[in-house]
Scaffold this motif. Structure first.
Motif, PDB file in Angstrom:
ATOM      1  N   ASP A  93      59.457  46.524  76.961  1.00 41.51           N
ATOM      2  CA  ASP A  93      58.888  47.801  77.143  1.00 41.51           C
ATOM      3  C   ASP A  93      57.883  48.090  75.880  1.00 41.51           C
ATOM      4  N   ARG A  94      58.558  48.069  74.943  1.00 41.30           N
ATOM      5  CA  ARG A  94      57.860  48.440  73.731  1.00 41.30           C
ATOM      6  C   ARG A  94      56.670  47.582  73.267  1.00 41.30           C
ATOM      7  N   ILE A  95      57.018  46.365  73.390  1.00 42.13           N
ATOM      8  CA  ILE A  95      55.587  45.497  73.352  1.00 42.13           C
ATOM      9  C   ILE A  95      54.621  45.675  74.315  1.00 42.13           C
ATOM     10  N   VAL A  96      55.025  45.893  75.424  1.00 39.28           N
ATOM     11  CA  VAL A  96      54.002  45.883  76.694  1.00 39.28           C
ATOM     12  C   VAL A  96      53.208  47.334  76.338  1.00 39.28           C
ATOM     13  N   GLY A  97      53.812  48.325  75.972  1.00 39.02           N
ATOM     14  CA  GLY A  97      53.094  49.622  75.587  1.00 39.02           C
ATOM     15  C   GLY A  97      52.259  49.502  74.549  1.00 39.02           C
ATOM     16  N   LEU A  98      52.608  49.018  73.438  1.00 40.81           N
ATOM     17  CA  LEU A  98      51.788  48.540  72.253  1.00 40.81           C
ATOM     18  C   LEU A  98      50.513  47.762  72.714  1.00 40.81           C
ATOM     19  N   GLU A  99      50.875  46.650  73.529  1.00 40.55           N
ATOM     20  CA  GLU A  99      49.672  45.973  73.951  1.00 40.55           C
ATOM     21  C   GLU A  99      48.436  46.473  74.843  1.00 40.55           C
ATOM     22  N   ILE A 100      48.973  47.586  75.720  1.00 43.12           N
ATOM     23  CA  ILE A 100      48.259  48.277  76.570  1.00 43.12           C
ATOM     24  C   ILE A 100      47.346  49.406  75.936  1.00 43.12           C
ATOM     25  N   GLY A 101      47.954  49.591  74.407  1.00 44.41           N
ATOM     26  CA  GLY A 101      46.989  50.692  73.710  1.00 44.41           C
ATOM     27  C   GLY A 101      47.688  51.956  73.094  1.00 44.41           C
ATOM     28  N   ALA A 102      49.046  51.941  73.163  1.00 44.64           N
ATOM     29  CA  ALA A 102      50.006  52.985  72.602  1.00 44.64           C
ATOM     30  C   ALA A 102      49.647  52.858  71.301  1.00 44.64           C
ATOM     31  N   ASP A 103      49.803  53.747  70.312  1.00 44.56           N
ATOM     32  CA  ASP A 103      49.951  53.807  68.905  1.00 44.56           C
ATOM     33  C   ASP A 103      51.416  54.025  68.464  1.00 44.56           C
ATOM     34  N   ASP A 104      52.394  54.554  69.184  1.00 43.70           N
ATOM     35  CA  ASP A 104      53.596  54.538  68.519  1.00 43.70           C
ATOM     36  C   ASP A 104      54.534  54.733  69.994  1.00 43.70           C
ATOM     37  N   TYR A 105      56.002  54.597  69.776  1.00 44.09           N
ATOM     38  CA  TYR A 105      56.893  54.592  70.722  1.00 44.09           C
ATOM     39  C   TYR A 105      58.212  55.117  70.346  1.00 44.09           C
ATOM     40  N   VAL A 106      58.896  56.231  70.792  1.00 43.05           N
ATOM     41  CA  VAL A 106      59.910  57.097  70.436  1.00 43.05           C
ATOM     42  C   VAL A 106      60.880  56.825  71.622  1.00 43.05           C
ATOM     43  N   THR A 107      61.907  56.480  71.391  1.00 46.70           N
ATOM     44  CA  THR A 107      63.137  56.341  72.454  1.00 46.70           C
ATOM     45  C   THR A 107      63.867  57.544  72.638  1.00 46.70           C
ATOM     46  N   LYS A 108      64.375  58.109  73.747  1.00 47.26           N
ATOM     47  CA  LYS A 108      65.064  59.249  73.769  1.00 47.26           C
ATOM     48  C   LYS A 108      66.537  58.911  73.778  1.00 47.26           C
ATOM     49  N   PRO A 109      67.266  59.757  73.084  1.00 48.03           N
ATOM     50  CA  PRO A 109      67.026  61.173  72.543  1.00 48.03           C
ATOM     51  C   PRO A 109      66.525  60.761  71.218  1.00 48.03           C
ATOM     52  N   PHE A 110      65.456  61.972  70.952  1.00 49.74           N
ATOM     53  CA  PHE A 110      64.864  61.975  69.725  1.00 49.74           C
ATOM     54  C   PHE A 110      64.562  63.263  69.211  1.00 49.74           C
ATOM     55  N   SER A 111      64.339  63.402  67.607  1.00 47.78           N
ATOM     56  CA  SER A 111      64.213  64.719  67.067  1.00 47.78           C
ATOM     57  C   SER A 111      62.678  64.949  67.055  1.00 47.78           C
ATOM     58  N   PRO A 112      62.617  66.138  67.842  1.00 51.86           N
ATOM     59  CA  PRO A 112      61.221  66.820  67.949  1.00 51.86           C
ATOM     60  C   PRO A 112      60.411  66.760  66.343  1.00 51.86           C
ATOM     61  N   ARG A 113      61.172  67.007  65.532  1.00 57.88           N
ATOM     62  CA  ARG A 113      60.579  67.115  64.164  1.00 57.88           C
ATOM     63  C   ARG A 113      60.209  65.841  63.896  1.00 57.88           C
ATOM     64  N   GLU A 114      60.931  64.703  63.780  1.00 55.07           N
ATOM     65  CA  GLU A 114      60.220  63.539  63.572  1.00 55.07           C
ATOM     66  C   GLU A 114      59.143  63.218  64.499  1.00 55.07           C
ATOM     67  N   LEU A 115      59.146  63.364  65.634  1.00 48.36           N
ATOM     68  CA  LEU A 115      57.904  63.093  66.414  1.00 48.36           C
ATOM     69  C   LEU A 115      56.753  63.848  65.958  1.00 48.36           C
ATOM     70  N   VAL A 116      56.935  65.122  65.115  1.00 48.77           N
ATOM     71  CA  VAL A 116      55.634  65.714  64.872  1.00 48.77           C
ATOM     72  C   VAL A 116      55.207  64.991  63.710  1.00 48.77           C
ATOM     73  N   ALA A 117      56.079  64.558  62.585  1.00 52.48           N
ATOM     74  CA  ALA A 117      55.817  63.739  61.694  1.00 52.48           C
ATOM     75  C   ALA A 117      55.334  62.558  62.205  1.00 52.48           C
ATOM     76  N   ARG A 118      55.486  61.904  63.069  1.00 51.43           N
ATOM     77  CA  ARG A 118      54.835  60.718  63.458  1.00 51.43           C
ATOM     78  C   ARG A 118      53.489  61.161  64.059  1.00 51.43           C
ATOM     79  N   ILE A 119      53.333  62.127  64.664  1.00 53.17           N
ATOM     80  CA  ILE A 119      52.036  62.452  65.176  1.00 53.17           C
ATOM     81  C   ILE A 119      51.003  62.722  64.019  1.00 53.17           C
TER      82      ILE A 119
END
Length: 243
Positions: A93-119
């Motif tokens: 899934d991660r590779i497919v997502g990146l190949e179709i044009g995603a810039d990053d991939y976060v798996t639940k559960p995750f830290s919203p603060r870490e997500l904002v840092a990645r943004i």
């Protein structure tokens, strides 16, 4: 200048936690629950470019269509950065997502603060103006000033104009040309270009750089057949003419 992040998530609690973290960090969250609503929100309308989101946080499991399909359709008309959210940690899934044009991939559960840092990292890489945490003011990204005059880099729109004509570029063609434009006259090795352009696709081979340079040259020559601004330095890499 827009500092809006579009959240595409059908679980309200998750969307609320992301929105809170974004507001705390100076961004303006916008939330939709369906893929079709996301695609409608991301199609630029005349005079609305300045209000368009700068990034999409996209859940893979949506009620009306998969986030992968949303991203496929989105890439037909926009190069806006995308971060996938998913409850599945499958490598495929991660590779497919990146190949179709995603810039990053976060798996639940995750830290919203870490997500904002990645943004922030992705927006900085894309050349989008950043929102300082301390003041909430906007800092203009000064990339166009260094670009050769025949080029116009519109980072917020993820577009490049050549002699005033918009280039029809793929995601990686755009990122490659943007990187060369930001370093006019500098020789960048294939490894440097791989690190800056294909950082989210570590399995990509260096010969991919050569293939994308070739396709870029063809698109530039279609506008002006007399010039070849991308220079090849054998055994070293590539550079863009600085004048």
């Amino acid at each position: 200048m827009s500092k809006t992040v579009l959240i595409v998530e059908d679980e309200q609690a998750i969307a609320d936690s992301i929105a809170y973290a974004l507001r705390t960090d100076g961004f303006t969250p916008r939330h939709v629950m369906l893929g079709e609503h996301a695609l409608a929100a991301l199609r630029p309308m005349p005079g609305e470019a300045a209000q368009m989101p700068v990034l999409v946080v996209l859940d893979v499991g949506l009620p009306d269509m998969s986030g992968l399909e949303v991203c496929r359709r989105l890439r037909q008309f926009s190069e806006i950065p995308v971060i996938f959210l998913t409850a599945r940690s499958d490598e495929i899934d991660r590779i497919v997502g990146l190949e179709i044009g995603a810039d990053d991939y976060v798996t639940k559960p995750f830290s919203p603060r870490e997500l904002v840092a990645r943004i922030r990292v992705i927006l900085r890489r894309a050349g989008v103006a950043q929102v300082p945490r301390e003041t909430g003011m906007t800092i203009a990204a000064a990339v166009t000033a260094t670009a050769p005059a025949r080029f116009e880099l519109r980072a917020l729109e993820a577009r490049v104009l050549f002699h005033g004509q918009p280039l029809d570029l793929t995601r990686y063609e755009y990122l490659l040309l943007k990187t060369l434009l930001e370093h006019p006259g500098h020789v960048l090795s294939r490894a440097q270009l791989m690190e800056r352009v294909w950082s989210g696709a570590p399995d990509t081979l260096e010969r991919t750089v050569d293939a994308h340079v070739k396709s870029l040259r063809a698109k530039l020559r279609a506008v002006d057949a007399q010039v070849d601004p991308i220079h090849t330095h054998r055994g070293l890499g590539y550079s863009l003419a600085g004048a």
